[in-house]
Design an enzyme around this catalytic site. Structure first.
Site, PDB file in Angstrom:
ATOM      1  N   CYS A  42       0.862  -1.159   0.000  1.00 44.93           N
ATOM      2  CA  CYS A  42       0.000   0.000   0.000  1.00 44.93           C
ATOM      3  C   CYS A  42       0.906   1.219   0.000  1.00 44.93           C
ATOM      4  O   CYS A  42       2.124   1.099   0.087  1.00 44.93           O
ATOM      5  CB  CYS A  42      -0.909   0.019   1.235  1.00 44.93           C
ATOM      6  SG  CYS A  42      -2.103  -1.344   1.311  1.00 44.93           S
ATOM      7  N   TYR A  73      10.139  -5.010  -7.859  1.00 46.82           N
ATOM      8  CA  TYR A  73       8.876  -4.754  -8.547  1.00 46.82           C
ATOM      9  C   TYR A  73       8.021  -3.643  -7.948  1.00 46.82           C
ATOM     10  O   TYR A  73       7.504  -2.800  -8.661  1.00 46.82           O
ATOM     11  CB  TYR A  73       8.065  -6.045  -8.577  1.00 46.82           C
ATOM     12  CG  TYR A  73       6.705  -5.916  -9.228  1.00 46.82           C
ATOM     13  CD1 TYR A  73       6.582  -5.768 -10.606  1.00 46.82           C
ATOM     14  CD2 TYR A  73       5.540  -5.931  -8.466  1.00 46.82           C
ATOM     15  CE1 TYR A  73       5.342  -5.630 -11.208  1.00 46.82           C
ATOM     16  CE2 TYR A  73       4.291  -5.811  -9.063  1.00 46.82           C
ATOM     17  CZ  TYR A  73       4.197  -5.658 -10.429  1.00 46.82           C
ATOM     18  OH  TYR A  73       2.974  -5.527 -11.018  1.00 46.82           O
ATOM     19  N   GLY A 105      -1.116   0.832  -5.035  1.00 45.10           N
ATOM     20  CA  GLY A 105      -2.466   0.368  -4.749  1.00 45.10           C
ATOM     21  C   GLY A 105      -3.485   1.149  -5.540  1.00 45.10           C
ATOM     22  O   GLY A 105      -3.406   2.374  -5.624  1.00 45.10           O
ATOM     23  N   ASN A 140       0.822   0.511   6.144  1.00 45.81           N
ATOM     24  CA  ASN A 140       1.250  -0.305   5.001  1.00 45.81           C
ATOM     25  C   ASN A 140       1.942  -1.540   5.537  1.00 45.81           C
ATOM     26  O   ASN A 140       2.963  -1.436   6.220  1.00 45.81           O
ATOM     27  CB  ASN A 140       2.210   0.480   4.101  1.00 45.81           C
ATOM     28  CG  ASN A 140       2.863  -0.399   3.041  1.00 45.81           C
ATOM     29  OD1 ASN A 140       2.252  -1.350   2.548  1.00 45.81           O
ATOM     30  ND2 ASN A 140       4.103  -0.104   2.704  1.00 45.81           N
ATOM     31  N   GLY A 141       1.403  -2.702   5.234  1.00 46.06           N
ATOM     32  CA  GLY A 141       2.008  -3.941   5.708  1.00 46.06           C
ATOM     33  C   GLY A 141       0.959  -4.936   6.136  1.00 46.06           C
ATOM     34  O   GLY A 141      -0.233  -4.789   5.849  1.00 46.06           O
TER      35      GLY A 141
END
Length: 433
Positions: free
Chosen positions: A12, A267, A44, A122-123
């Site tokens: 995210c 990526y 996201g 985020n995670g």
């Protein structure tokens, strides 16, 4: 790029902004937050949200959330509603836990004994099940299936022995930037400066117009901010109108090294972001050179599966002295296939995503560089497409990055460390699921 949802697949984007100097500010905090999230859109695409506050006592919180891209989630009337904030946080979401629904959109805002707090995360929590039981044992109901709401409720819990007149730990006028002790996800700080000083070197903090914190530094240029520094693994940073203050660093278990996610380099991240003092693009290109050394291939041209593998393909071609050409035309309006959590949507995305640039490779042998291959659901139809369009051979090489090419100066100190669990299945911590 074909990266299936094997194990943890969190990604995210989080972004925060605090206006410097006197409040009410002249800085358009809501606009800064929106532009920051746009720059993090690759992290996201399902939903986005922003919460702003005037930082007063008591503070006034204003929130807006929406499904889809940032541009769709924040029409002009939404920004108008948010415009009076002196500080705020935002989030763009790819669901790892929780359904793709508006109720799971972040940031989450809850009322506590000491005031309201807003949280963007985020995670993924590796012990979410145990923590969920802990919260519920305190009589707290959870309205979503998101780990992030769980974090918010844990922050809101009053410790059992705390008195009602205990010190007010919820500051009304700051943003806290917190990174886990292993540094698994990226987080960095930027400084908004006058446009005239954006590209000048040096300069003190006296010309600071605002502070921002972001998942990636790629968001800084579009808002007129300079890269300041990374949030260190385990660090808790307080960001206020007065500046940046490191409050604490939560230690790792003795002997454990940091475990920054390798797929940020491979990526996830935008190539112009900076991690660990090096640009992602440069690392990917260096990995391509290393791949050419370890796995040279007899071919006529080198190409890539756009776009995250392109720097690696260029490095591969340069190392072997082969021409680099584009063989695939990408439809940039389809979106990233990995960031669509539904397998069927992801596979359909691949079919709609590429066209063959036949004139560049007809009758030639191609080495096609991809950043990672797991099950081949994506790469197989691409190879079929190229062969049907005239390629005589198609060799596939995948960048599985190695420590020695990721570290600065091609050598990674053993104390740096990266999490390679998506390649090895070995995580830095025990997973409780």
């Amino acid at each position: 790029m074909e990266f299936e949802e094997c194990g943890i697949g969190e990604e995210c984007g989080v972004f925060g902004c605090v206006a410097a100097r006197e409040w009410p500010t002249q800085l358009e905090v809501a606009q800064v937050l929106t532009l920051g999230l746009v720059a993090l859109q690759h992290r996201g695409q399902e939903s986005a949200g922003i919460v702003t506050s005037n930082g007063a006592s008591p503070p006034t919180y204003t929130a807006h959330k929406g499904m889809g891209l940032v541009s769709a989630a924040f029409p002009p009337e939404a920004l108008q509603k948010l415009r009076n904030g002196n500080l705020g946080i935002g989030h763009t979401r790819y669901s790892t836990t929780g359904n793709s629904e508006l109720q799971n959109c972040q940031p989450f805002v809850v009322d506590t004994l000491h005031g309201e707090i807003a949280v963007a995360h985020n995670g993924e929590l590796v012990n979410a099940a145990a923590l969920r039981k802990k919260v519920m044992r305190h009589g707290v109901g959870l309205s979503t299936s998101s780990d992030s709401e769980l974090i918010t409720q844990l922050l809101a819990l009053t410790p059992p022995m705390e008195e009602l007149d205990a010190p007010d730990w919820v500051a009304r006028d700051v943003v806290y930037a917190v990174r886990d002790p292993y540094g698994n996800r990226p987080l960095c700080i930027g400084r908004i400066v006058p446009i005239s000083k954006l590209h000048s070197s040096g300069g003190g903090e006296g010309d600071t117009e605002g502070w921002v914190v972001s998942s990636e530094s790629c968001s800084f240029q579009s808002i007129g901010a300079k890269y300041y520094r990374e949030v260190q693994p385990g660090e808790i940073v307080e960001i206020s109108k007065h500046g940046v203050k490191s409050l604490s660093i939560v230690p790792r278990p003795e002997g454990d090294v940091p475990a920054f996610c390798i797929f940020e380099y491979v990526y996830f991240a935008r190539p112009d972001s900076i991690f660990e003092g090096q640009m992602v693009y440069t690392v990917r290109q260096r990995c391509g050179r290393q791949l050419a050394i370890e796995a040279p291939t007899d071919a006529d041209v080198v190409s890539t599966v756009p776009e995250s593998a392109t720097p690696a393909a260029l490095g591969y071609a340069q190392q072997l002295g082969l021409p680099y050409v584009e063989v695939l035309c990408k439809n940039r309006y389809v979106g990233r296939t990995f960031i669509q959590p539904n397998t069927r949507l992801r596979q359909l995305g691949v079919a709609k995503k590429f066209g063959a640039l036949t004139d560049n490779f007809a009758g030639k042998r191609i080495v096609l560089i991809d950043d990672s291959i797991v099950r081949g659901n994506t790469i197989a139809p691409i190879i079929k497409l190229l062969k049907e369009a005239g390629a005589t051979e198609g060799g596939i090489s995948s960048i599985q990055e190695k420590d020695e090419v990721i570290g600065s100066n091609n050598i990674l100190s053993r104390t740096v460390g990266h999490c390679t669990a998506c390649l090895t299945g070995k995580y830095p911590v025990e997973l409780e699921w």
